[in-house]
Design an enzyme around this catalytic site. Sequence first.
Site, PDB file in Angstrom:
ATOM      1  N   HIS A 166      39.252  34.107  34.891  1.00  0.00           N
ATOM      2  CA  HIS A 166      38.129  35.262  34.402  1.00  0.00           C
ATOM      3  C   HIS A 166      38.678  36.182  33.515  1.00  0.00           C
ATOM      4  CE1 HIS A 166      35.124  34.566  37.827  1.00  0.00           C
ATOM      5  NE2 HIS A 166      34.480  33.925  36.924  1.00  0.00           N
ATOM      6  N   CYS A 262      36.815  42.707  40.528  1.00  0.00           N
ATOM      7  CA  CYS A 262      35.990  41.767  40.712  1.00  0.00           C
ATOM      8  C   CYS A 262      35.084  42.265  42.063  1.00  0.00           C
ATOM      9  CB  CYS A 262      36.809  40.649  41.596  1.00  0.00           C
ATOM     10  SG  CYS A 262      38.046  39.999  40.345  1.00  0.00           S
TER      11      CYS A 262
HETATM   12  N1  ARG Z   1      36.749  33.037  44.241  1.00  0.00           N
HETATM   13  C1  ARG Z   1      36.096  33.516  43.203  1.00  0.00           C
HETATM   14  C2  ARG Z   1      35.642  32.567  42.150  1.00  0.00           C
HETATM   15  O1  ARG Z   1      36.442  31.712  42.016  1.00  0.00           O
HETATM   16  C3  ARG Z   1      36.648  34.680  42.856  1.00  0.00           C
HETATM   17  C4  ARG Z   1      36.130  35.527  41.779  1.00  0.00           C
HETATM   18  C5  ARG Z   1      36.686  36.459  41.312  1.00  0.00           C
HETATM   19  N2  ARG Z   1      36.132  37.529  40.473  1.00  0.00           N
HETATM   20  C6  ARG Z   1      36.399  37.935  39.180  1.00  0.00           C
HETATM   21  N3  ARG Z   1      35.526  38.826  38.503  1.00  0.00           N
HETATM   22  N4  ARG Z   1      37.334  37.567  38.488  1.00  0.00           N
HETATM   23  O2  ARG Z   1      34.914  32.638  41.449  1.00  0.00           O
END
Ligand code: ARG
Length: 278
Positions: A166, A262
């Site tokens: 991300h 996050c």
């Molecule tokens: N386990 C989640 C996923 O893989 C973690 C999300 C983390 N969020 C972020 N905004 N980076 O989607």
Amino acid sequence: MKTRLLMCPPTNYEVAYDINPWMTPNVGIATPEARRQWDRLVEVLQCAADVEIQCVEPRPGAPDMVFTANAALISDKLAIVSSFRHPQRRAEQRHFRSWLARGGFATAFLQQTFFEGAGDALFDRRRPLLYVGYGWRTERNAAGQIGETLGVRALPLLLVDERFYHLDTCLCPLASGHVLAFMDAFSPHSQKLLRRSIEPEYLIEVSIEDALTFACNAIEVDDALVLAGATRRLRDLLNAVGYRVFATELSDFHRAGGSAKCLTLKLEDGPALSEAAA
Ligand code: ARG
């Protein structure tokens, strides 16, 4: 002014499936410290700055709902709600949508395009620009659609290291105009685009060590930056440009590939006004 942040208590949080390399070794592994770490994050935020935490109700079967950054991209009173790439997270969409609609936002979705909200779309705080990460989750085409909808220049950035799947794991635009970036997470062309958009004295390149402790996943509120950890070098740099840095342990969330930012979604957000318009 108070900063309103949307969060989701980790009542149903667990590493239940594997959709990023952080999760791979941790599926089914207990996260007994998650609640304490989450409560502590809330406390640190409240001590560090003028924040109001709003909570969306955690739903069973949606263990990653704690990562509210992925709920939507907020621009003024519009929420562009995520369309998750992985089926494991799709149930979250309607929960987030209904909370945002009840919260007074107009809600919209992108057309047939994966898009993971403020996890992959970050407004520059000074330049009239929206950074959009794509490759692992969000699709490139999201950038054009959002740019058009919001009337802002959207810069598509290709993410090439799956640990930084991300955009908010490897880029953090700050209100001072500085931008934290872990450059190796971006394709060579996207690195060029970043260097072209951000003056060298404003680009703070973080080390792999900082990137892996999620230093780019920082929550900025007023002059405070709340994050899971940062090396001495990075802290000094941030202090020197006027930030107070607060570190708080979030290891049980790192097991799922998420950290401080996050776990939050800013409810007041939108493009910086261009100098000419301001
Ligand atoms: N386990 C989640 C996923 O893989 C973690 C999300 C983390 N969020 C972020 N905004 N980076 O989607």
